[in-house]
Each structure stands twice: as structure tokens, then as C-alpha cells.
Scaffold this motif. Structure first.
Motif, short mmCIF file in Angstrom:
data_model
loop_
_atom_site.label_atom_id
_atom_site.label_comp_id
_atom_site.label_asym_id
_atom_site.label_seq_id
_atom_site.Cartn_x
_atom_site.Cartn_y
_atom_site.Cartn_z
N THR A 279 -72.74 3.56 17.82
CA THR A 279 -72.05 3.09 16.62
C THR A 279 -70.83 2.23 17.00
N GLU B 86 -75.52 -4.91 11.00
CA GLU B 86 -74.71 -3.70 11.11
C GLU B 86 -75.07 -2.72 9.99
N TYR C 10 -78.33 -1.01 10.80
CA TYR C 10 -78.13 0.09 11.76
C TYR C 10 -77.67 1.35 11.05
N THR C 11 -76.65 1.22 10.20
CA THR C 11 -76.12 2.38 9.49
C THR C 11 -77.19 3.04 8.64
N LEU D 289 -70.67 8.10 7.58
CA LEU D 289 -71.50 8.45 8.72
C LEU D 289 -70.96 9.67 9.46
#
Length: 304
Positions: A127, A144, A147-148, A185
């Protein structure tokens, strides 16, 4: 940049940056260099740097500051971090928008390492690496975000599998963030550790008002409220909200405050009542806190 306009206004007054120009209607105009600096500042603050130390720095100085400390703080001791070759492979998957490939890569890590070590030794450093790659222009904003989203899907699936394979036990933990804290997250990583301890969890997502947290506790009978704080959270506001929440919760309901907000690493001492909150700067603190809670609950059960 992901920074709220209210945050920019405060920095404008307090640190002299940003200092935007104005258009004919008086609206603020930010230059490309302003945006570049703000993106670096956001990533550094997310990784644990304090605003007062980085907001006023020039772009050249911001670019030299590393973000690896955040990954090291969360990483399990004695375990090697995610290697550079695998980081490059995952970055390539993102650049190709290969969500399925990235999902499979995460699942392989969970199968090989287990969920806890995947979170601390793979997801956390990756991350940080993804954020740094975005800053350096190797990743677009949408990559990005991809990815999250993939990480969240993988971790939620792992949590569901654990919950379906074993019975849950107290404490019942309500998870959320306070208003103004949009980062979720870390909250999901904490839920992974709670699931591994067979805790009963009630995730509410991010930015739940204090009064609604209190209502949810009353309705659910939650034993613990677990809150996540990034370094971007205003420390004064965070402590004030915690104090307000403590006043609204039953004495038996604990508050666990996790994350990288420096002001929350040490809680005030209890003065005749319940401890205001328990600071948890590391994910590895969660199993210890669950064991402590269960031991104290057992003592209350057997006490005459």
C-alpha cells in the motif's frame, strides 16, 4: 489530491501554503506545482508525518522524504517484508488494469502466509509502495483506486470465510471512523485480526457521527468500539470526539483507538471511571487486547 478544502484553508492560514491565486470571481486557482506538492504532502501525512513538519517544505524536499516507516511500523517483527520483485509484479498488474490477476496474487499470499502475515507483511508495505508510485507518476489515480478496491474485496472475502468456518465469541466489536476520517483500509485490516480472534464484528464503514455510534452500541450491545485514525486526522478534534463518545457510551463499553494519529498513542488515565480509550498503534496489539478483555470478562463472571 484527496485533501478536503477545509484542510487546505487551515494550512493556508497556519503554514502559508498553499497560497493560490484568484480568478475574476474570487475562486482559488491552484498551479500544477501546488498540486504536486499537495499530493506529496498527502502521502507523507498518510504514512505518519505530521502536517507541521511537511506542509511548508518545498517540492524538492518533499520528494526526498520516504514513506517506508509506515510499513515498518505495521510489519510483524522478525518477518521479511514484501520483496521488490513481487512489488514490481503487482505494480505491473495495476498498470495493465488486471484486477483478476491482482486478486489471485493476493489470495495466493493469504494461502501461503495466512491472513495476518499477508496483511502486515504484504498488504501494508505494498500500500505504501502504490502510494509512492502514484506520487512519482508511475500510477494514475484510477489505478490507485483499483488497488484499494481489489484489496478490500480480497480481505472481505477472507473475513467471510473465517466467520463461516468458526463460531464467534465476545467481545462484540463495532468498527468505524469518526467524521472527517475517510480512510477505511486500516479499519478493514483491523477487522481481519478481530476475525482471526473469533470476535463478533459490526463494521459500519467510515465517518459515523458520534451520536450514531452511541445509538448503534445501544442497539447492538457492542462491548468495544474500534476506531481508526490516520495521521491526517486533526488531533484536537479527534480527542474531543473521543471524549464526547466516552460520555455517551455505557461504562462497560471500551473504546480502542488505532492508527497513526500521534495524539492518540497515549490515552489519559482513568479517574474513577472507565479508561477513556485504549491506544493501539499496531495491528499486533489487537490479539493482546482481545485476550486482556476476555480475561477481565472471565474475572467479572466468577467474582462474588
Amino acid at each position: 489530491t484527496g485533501l478536503a478544502k477545509d484542510t487546505l484553508r487551515v494550512w493556508e492560514r497556519r503554514y502559508g501554503f498553499p497560497a493560490p491565486s484568484r480568478d475574476a470571481q474570487g475562486e482559488r486557482l491552484y498551479s500544477d506545482e501546488d498540486l504536486a506538492r499537495l499530493r506529496h504532502i498527502r502521502r507523507l501525512i498518510d504514512s505518519g508525518h505530521r502536517p507541521g513538519k511537511v506542509v511548508a517544505l518545498p517540492l524538492s524536499a518533499l520528494a526526498t522524504l520516504g514513506t517506508g516507516d509506515a510499513a515498518r511500523r505495521i510489519q510483524a517483527p522478525g518477518v521479511p517484508p514484501m520483496d521488490e520483485e513481487r512489488q514490481a509484479q503487482w505494480l505491473s498488474l495495476l498498470q495493465r488494469q488486471d484486477a483478476q490477476g491482482l486478486r489471485q496474487a493476493i489470495n495466493r499470499q493469504i494461502n501461503e502466509r495466512g491472513l495476518a502475515r499477508t496483511v502486515t507483511d504484504v498488504i501494508a508495505p505494498m500500500t505504501v509502495h502504490v502510494g509512492q508510485s502514484w506520487l512519482e507518476g508511475q500510477l494514475a489515480v484510477y489505478e490507485e483506486h483499483l488497488y484499494t478496491e481489489v484489496v478490500q474485496q480480497a480481505l472481505r472475502h477472507a473475513i467471510a470465510q473465517i466467520a463461516g468456518a468458526r463460531p464467534s465469541h465476545p467481545p462484540r466489536v463495532l468498527l468505524t471512523t469518526l467524521p472527517g476520517e475517510v480512510h477505511g483500509l486500516g479499519l478493514l485490516m483491523a477487522e481481519c485480526f478481530l476475525a482471526l480472534e473469533s470476535c463478533q464484528t459490526l463494521p459500519l464503514g467510515v465517518q459515523t457521527p458520534v451520536i450514531d455510534i452511541a445509538r448503534a452500541v445501544e442497539a447492538s450491545g457492542a462491548d468495544v468500539v474500534a476506531l481508526s485514525f490516520s495521521a491526517m486526522q486533526n488531533p484536537r478534534e479527534a480527542r474531543a470526539s473521543l471524549e464526547q463518545l466516552r460520555d455517551r457510551l455505557p461504562a462497560r463499553t471500551e473504546i480502542w483507538a488505532g492508527g497513526q494519529c500521534p495524539a492518540l498513542r497515549r490515552a489519559p488515565s482513568a479517574t474513577g471511571g472507565p479508561r477513556p480509550w485504549w491506544p493501539m498503534p499496531r495491528l499486533q496489539d489487537i490479539p493482546l487486547s482481545v485476550a486482556r478483555w476476555r480475561a477481565e470478562a472471565a474475572q467479572r463472571t466468577v467474582a462474588p
